[in-house]
Design an enzyme around this catalytic site. Structure first.
Site: not given
Length: 356
Positions: A255, A251, A246, A238, A281
């Site tokens: 990404d 965002h 973010n 994780d 994630e």
């Protein structure tokens, strides 16, 4: 508001559209399903399969839209078909001179974001779009743009299949013609099923296998060809504080981080493992024929490599790793790896912990 102009080949385009005999036809699940997939991949609430007629745009499939058609003059799709070789994206319609005062922007459904991939006939003529839209501004990642374009090709294939089916019904008396068209129909159907099957196994943003594909791989990896158990390890990882990434960087940067981590995972486990995006994630790694101690060491090397990624921002990961035990279900192994990941995050993150 700027009304969409008409393509130079408008007459040929309308003739091609009429040949499909699809305008004003009932809803069909194959089109509805592709709209559902498109909105899920792009993260929007609304979507449609739109066909641009002479003076209107008509929706063959739609999600969260009440109207069955609107005027072509106010259509976003009328603009999208003018560039049939690319996906048209409007991140915020209020800032676009073509649409800022458009009725569908000012009033219901208050469109702010739009992305439309043109639907092409067999001759390459634009007939309409597969489009997704939302009432809030947003961006489309390169992976989402490619996925929307791929799905638009599937809509075009379904339209071709539908046209073939109508022609077959009209020529049932001609056996030779029927057998030839049936072969073409089956070939197109196999192609569509193969493409959709691949899309259903792959995460569009990272290009990694998705959770569904990993579940199948896990089932196959815990035993050898003779049905004997193998020393298989599973890791769940994780990204630490990904929400902060973010929130602080946007965002698009988030990404990019996911895509770069996926690239590192592919390189790190090439030839001796399989990485997949598990959701959000979180990623999962399958390590066949790997003792737990070796798997833990590989995961620690991965953790250090992530910290050295040239992303321009600090990034760490937490990992929980577990060995599959003979007699356990795959879900039990994943649950033990998840518990180890939970402990790793609870003990300060940026570490690897093995399950008991």
């Amino acid at each position: 508001m700027i009304k969409p102009s008409k393509p130079d080949n408008e007459a040929q385009r309308l003739l091609a559209l009429q040949r499909y005999q699809i305008l004003d036809s009932p809803r069909e699940r194959s089109f509805d399903d592709l709209v559902t997939i498109a909105t899920a991949l792009c993260g929007t609430r609304m979507g449609a399969v739109t066909l641009v007629d002479q003076d209107r745009q008509w929706f063959k499939a739609r999600q969260l839209l009440e109207a069955a058609e609107t005027s072509r003059d106010i259509s976003f799709c009328g603009h999208a078909i003018l560039q049939p070789d690319q996906v048209m994206v409007v991140e915020d319609a209020r800032n676009d001179p073509r649409f800022f005062d458009n009725p569908v922007v000012v009033d219901d459904p208050h469109v702010r974001f739009y992305a439309g991939a043109p639907l092409l006939s067999s001759e390459g003529l634009p007939l309409g779009t597969l489009c997704v839209f939302d009432a809030a501004p947003r961006q489309l990642s390169p992976g989402q743009r490619d996925a929307l374009s791929a799905l638009s090709r599937q809509v075009s294939l379904v339209m071709e299949l539908r046209r073939y089916a109508h022609e077959i019904q009209q020529h049932m008396t001609d056996r030779a013609w029927y057998e030839q068209r049936l072969a073409e129909y089956n070939e197109l159907l196999e192609q569509q099923n193969a493409d959709l099957a691949e899309q259903s196994r792959t995460d569009p943003l990272t290009g990694l296998p998705n959770r569904r594909a990993m579940s199948t791989a896990l089932e196959a990896a815990v035993v050898d060809a003779d049905g004997q158990p193998r020393a298989t390890a599973v890791a769940l990882l994780d990204i630490d504080h990904f929400k902060t990434v973010n929130d602080l960087y946007g965002h698009a940067t988030g990404d990019h981080v996911l895509a770069e981590l996926a690239r590192l995972l592919r390189a790190h486990f090439a030839g001796h493992g399989l990485a997949a995006r598990y959701g959000g994630e979180e990623f999962v790694v399958l390590m066949p024929d790997t003792p737990l101690a070796t798997a833990e060491l590989q995961c620690d090397f991965l953790r250090m490599a992530v910290a050295d990624l040239p992303l321009g921002l600090p990034l760490t990961i937490s990992i929980g790793v577990a060995a599959h035990r003979h007699g356990d279900a795959i879900e039990q192994t994943l649950a033990r790896a998840d518990a180890a990941l939970y402990r790793a995050k609870g003990e300060g993150r940026n570490r690897v912990l093995r399950a008991d």
